[in-house]
Design a protein around this motif. Structure first.
Motif, PDB file in Angstrom:
ATOM      1  N   ASP A   1      10.018 -99.451 -39.726  1.00 34.85           N
ATOM      2  CA  ASP A   1      11.346-100.070 -39.848  1.00 34.85           C
ATOM      3  C   ASP A   1      11.267-101.229 -40.847  1.00 34.85           C
ATOM      4  OD1 ASP A   1      13.644-101.645 -39.496  1.00 34.85           O
ATOM      5  OD2 ASP A   1      13.793-101.184 -37.367  1.00 34.85           O
ATOM      6  N   LYS A   2      11.918-101.078 -41.998  1.00 33.59           N
ATOM      7  CA  LYS A   2      11.823-102.086 -43.057  1.00 33.59           C
ATOM      8  C   LYS A   2      12.333-103.459 -42.606  1.00 33.59           C
ATOM      9  CE  LYS A   2      10.485 -98.883 -46.021  1.00 33.59           C
ATOM     10  NZ  LYS A   2      10.592 -97.688 -45.140  1.00 33.59           N
ATOM     11  N   TYR A   3      13.359-103.475 -41.767  1.00 34.68           N
ATOM     12  CA  TYR A   3      13.853-104.758 -41.271  1.00 34.68           C
ATOM     13  C   TYR A   3      12.845-105.377 -40.306  1.00 34.68           C
ATOM     14  CZ  TYR A   3      17.005-108.265 -39.298  1.00 34.68           C
ATOM     15  OH  TYR A   3      17.579-109.449 -38.883  1.00 34.68           O
TER      16      TYR A   3
ATOM     17  N   LEU B   1      20.718-107.460 -42.120  1.00 37.44           N
ATOM     18  CA  LEU B   1      21.448-106.248 -41.777  1.00 37.44           C
ATOM     19  C   LEU B   1      22.875-106.382 -42.296  1.00 37.44           C
ATOM     20  CD1 LEU B   1      20.190-105.681 -38.118  1.00 37.44           C
ATOM     21  CD2 LEU B   1      19.294-104.713 -40.248  1.00 37.44           C
TER      22      LEU B   1
ATOM     23  N   ARG C   1      16.605 -98.467 -43.376  1.00 38.97           N
ATOM     24  CA  ARG C   1      15.577 -99.162 -42.608  1.00 38.97           C
ATOM     25  C   ARG C   1      14.363 -98.263 -42.411  1.00 38.97           C
ATOM     26  NH1 ARG C   1      18.201-102.359 -37.506  1.00 38.97           N
ATOM     27  NH2 ARG C   1      15.951-102.664 -37.131  1.00 38.97           N
TER      28      ARG C   1
ATOM     29  N   VAL D   1      19.294-101.817 -44.606  1.00 40.08           N
ATOM     30  CA  VAL D   1      18.901-103.206 -44.723  1.00 40.08           C
ATOM     31  C   VAL D   1      19.164-103.636 -46.166  1.00 40.08           C
ATOM     32  CG1 VAL D   1      16.488-102.628 -45.257  1.00 40.08           C
ATOM     33  CG2 VAL D   1      17.041-104.893 -44.355  1.00 40.08           C
TER      34      VAL D   1
END
Length: 329
Positions: free
Chosen positions: A114-116, A134, A157, A185
């Protein structure tokens, strides 16, 4: 002879692992697995096996049957979609089938996937990262624009190889990139195109055993030119990230170096890398190092890395009709 099961024989990652095994110093019998009988990596292996897709409910049981059948000394995972399954079952399958599975724990897999979550993880450890928000949080998005301005990056994400990634230069392009999409994101641009890096570490026993940093050029989201040089400040950064993350074995880090000299990481892969065979060509065969350490107790020391450039190209292979693997169906 060490028996190695490699999944994802049709993927760049899985094929790169097989290539690295073939140039390893440890003698290996390679068992390759993939859902598609025309996956090229199957034809490079000593034994080929077919599996369901990783998102098929039948996959875990099929993998257990395969582990029971081939009894590998170690399993190396060649696709992202299988990581979570192996992470969840690692200890159970290792005990049940007397094998080793080189995969990080589920929490590490989730941080990387998950990039976030990656950005929040880096922030929590005081490590440089692109400011990330976000898009549903309009106040945070407005603050990001006021703080760093355009251009910005809009990306899923969860994703890989730059699929669905947009560079937006103004409010209109931002709204267009966000329209009708979810699971995104928005990030500060980490740095210029010509300062993108891919790096890898081997992490065991609570320390970084070895690392490598390559500057790279991308084509269709994959590294097609990798430049080997001396990047000490980047290596220090990568090792700091690895010490915070504490993966089990290999991890891949992708980042850019900004004009202010700061490295800003935007992607973690808790696994080997698509550049793993490129690294092996310059003296950093991380697959070989990991196997010798895990299976034979050999210490990992930082290899000497040859300076130069690695150029990636397409290559064709003919398969005789009589050698084509029949479909599982």
């Amino acid at each position: 002879m060490t028996r190695v099961l490699v999944t994802g024989a049709g993927a760049v990652l899985g094929q790169g692992i097989i290539k690295s095994l073939k140039s390893a110093t440890i003698p290996c019998e390679i068992i390759a697995a993939d859902p598609n009988p025309l996956s090229l990596g199957l034809y490079w292996a000593d034994q080929a096996e077919l599996l369901p897709m990783a998102n098929d409910p039948a996959y875990p049981a099929a993998m257990e049957a395969l582990l029971d059948k081939v009894r590998p000394d170690i399993v190396l995972i060649g696709t992202d979609v299988e990581l979570g399954i192996f992470a969840a079952h690692r200890h159970e399958w290792e005990r049940k089938y007397s094998t080793r599975i080189l995969v990080s724990d589920p929490e590490t897999i989730e941080i990387a996937d998950d990039k976030y979550a990656t950005a929040r993880f880096l922030e929590s450890h005081g490590l440089n990262h692109p400011i990330s928000v976000l898009p549903e949080d309009r106040a945070a998005l407005d603050l990001l624009i006021a703080t760093v301005g355009f251009p910005l990056i809009v990306k899923p994400r969860r994703g890989a190889r730059a699929v669905g990634v947009s560079l937006v230069r103004d409010h209109a392009e931002l709204e267009q990139a966000l329209h009708g999409r979810t699971g995104l994101v928005v990030q500060q641009l980490a740095g210029p195109d010509d300062q993108e890096f891919t790096a890898g570490v081997l992490f065991f026993d609570d320390e970084v055993k070895a690392s490598i940093v390559l500057r790279r050029d991308l084509r269709d989201g994959n590294t097609y030119r990798a430049f080997v040089g001396d990047y000490p400040e980047c290596d220090d950064y990568v090792r700091s990230v690895a010490m915070a993350l504490k993966p089990y074995g290999p991890a891949n880090f992708q980042f850019r170096k900004a004009a202010d000299g700061r490295c800003r990481l935007f992607e973690i892969n808790a696994r080997f890398s698509g550049t793993t065979p490129m690294r092996a060509l310059v003296g950093f065969n991380e697959v070989d190092l990991a196997l010798k350490h895990l299976l034979h107790g050999q210490p990992i020391t930082q290899p000497a890395i040859r300076p130069g450039v690695v150029l990636r190209y397409l290559e064709e292979q003919f398969v005789e009709a009589s050698s084509i693997i029949p479909s599982a169906s």
